[in-house]
Design a protein around this motif. Sequence first.
Motif, PDB file in Angstrom:
ATOM      1  N   UNK A  73      42.602  38.598  47.128  1.00 12.14           N
ATOM      2  CA  UNK A  73      42.582  39.692  48.087  1.00 12.14           C
ATOM      3  C   UNK A  73      43.520  40.806  47.613  1.00 12.14           C
ATOM      4  N   UNK A  74      43.047  42.057  47.661  1.00  8.17           N
ATOM      5  CA  UNK A  74      43.804  43.182  47.126  1.00  8.17           C
ATOM      6  C   UNK A  74      45.137  43.375  47.830  1.00  8.17           C
ATOM      7  N   UNK A  75      45.160  43.237  49.145  1.00  7.59           N
ATOM      8  CA  UNK A  75      46.414  43.438  49.870  1.00  7.59           C
ATOM      9  C   UNK A  75      47.436  42.369  49.501  1.00  7.59           C
ATOM     10  N   UNK A  76      46.955  41.147  49.311  1.00  6.99           N
ATOM     11  CA  UNK A  76      47.862  40.073  48.916  1.00  6.99           C
ATOM     12  C   UNK A  76      48.483  40.364  47.556  1.00  6.99           C
ATOM     13  N   UNK A  77      47.645  40.749  46.589  1.00 10.30           N
ATOM     14  CA  UNK A  77      48.159  41.014  45.246  1.00 10.30           C
ATOM     15  C   UNK A  77      49.110  42.203  45.237  1.00 10.30           C
ATOM     16  N   UNK A  78      48.796  43.220  46.013  1.00 10.82           N
ATOM     17  CA  UNK A  78      49.643  44.419  46.034  1.00 10.82           C
ATOM     18  C   UNK A  78      51.052  44.110  46.514  1.00 10.82           C
ATOM     19  N   UNK A 112      50.244  38.446  37.012  1.00 10.95           N
ATOM     20  CA  UNK A 112      51.384  37.972  37.794  1.00 10.95           C
ATOM     21  C   UNK A 112      52.168  36.925  37.016  1.00 10.95           C
ATOM     22  N   UNK A 113      53.463  36.794  37.326  1.00 12.29           N
ATOM     23  CA  UNK A 113      54.190  35.624  36.824  1.00 12.29           C
ATOM     24  C   UNK A 113      53.554  34.364  37.413  1.00 12.29           C
ATOM     25  N   UNK A 114      53.509  33.302  36.641  1.00  9.47           N
ATOM     26  CA  UNK A 114      52.828  32.103  37.116  1.00  9.47           C
ATOM     27  C   UNK A 114      53.458  31.559  38.394  1.00  9.47           C
ATOM     28  N   UNK A 115      54.780  31.768  38.561  1.00  9.01           N
ATOM     29  CA  UNK A 115      55.413  31.231  39.773  1.00  9.01           C
ATOM     30  C   UNK A 115      55.199  32.124  40.994  1.00  9.01           C
ATOM     31  N   UNK A 116      54.454  33.231  40.823  1.00  9.04           N
ATOM     32  CA  UNK A 116      54.159  34.108  41.959  1.00  9.04           C
ATOM     33  C   UNK A 116      52.703  34.020  42.394  1.00  9.04           C
ATOM     34  N   UNK A 117      51.932  33.132  41.755  1.00  8.33           N
ATOM     35  CA  UNK A 117      50.508  33.024  42.093  1.00  8.33           C
ATOM     36  C   UNK A 117      50.372  32.486  43.518  1.00  8.33           C
ATOM     37  N   UNK A 118      49.655  33.208  44.386  1.00  6.88           N
ATOM     38  CA  UNK A 118      49.533  32.758  45.774  1.00  6.88           C
ATOM     39  C   UNK A 118      48.596  31.566  45.887  1.00  6.88           C
TER      40      UNK A 118
END
Length: 287
Positions: free
Chosen positions: A232-237, A256-262
């Motif tokens: 989702x664009x809002x999540x990534x932003x 993204x950094x791997x530890x920031x992947x939702x």
Amino acid sequence: MTEPAVVLDDLSMTFRTPGRDVRALDALTATVPAGAIVGLLGRNGSGKTSLLRVLAGRDPRFTGSASVYGTPVRDLGRTPGLVGWAIGGWPGARDQSLASLLRSIGRATPLLDQDRARVLMERFGLPVGGSWQKLSQGKLSAARASITLAMRAPLTLLDEPQAAMDAPSRDLLTAAIIEEQELHPRTWVISTHLIDEAAPLFERVLVLDSGRLVTDAEVDELLARWVRVEADAETLASLPHLGELDRLGARASAILPVDAVPAGPGVRTHPLTLQALAGLLPLAPKE
């Protein structure tokens, strides 16, 4: 402990040009382990060629220090054969045949294997008895690389060695480097814009941006730090990411950094290539 191949300590270089000073290298500090094949990456003007020229002992206009196997680069003239390079060309090459050029270089470069150079030239379809002056740009690149590989110097420097080569010649060059490392292991620093083609060679990368060292890492470790995420664009932003979001309606992708992947449904991850990542490394993650 094995002595490192290259040690840089606060290495800087400034060029004076009409109207302004250009900072070609900016306080570089790094160590290159012996026996590694290192990719030197960065955009045009990032300082790659300036650094290679310093390591080759070809440009004394620097502050700080740089050494090769413990020898200060300012003293490389006293240790011929320690560094092999394909940076530009060789004085007088234009008026010689490849065979006579090999003989000339051999008199000053004790480790040059002229027979090996001829073998490599033949693989590239180069006329060993032909004139350097009559070679195309792609063939010139192949000739420089053949001679430099055959120098078998403990530190071998290649500056855009694939320049103007066609795809089959670039494949031949990659195979020749692998073969040389098996036959005569050494340390390599290779500058290139064709990152994905050369990536299988690299164990480590140094990434420059405006003369600064922005990344010094093992390739596997570097690629393990980052991933392309589609969600989702809002999540990534709202998450730290490199570069811009690639938006497609309500969805987007970003690095993204791997530890920031939702976590959650609809989140997809895709591995990165070194080339896709290298151009973004100078950027700080956007919060």
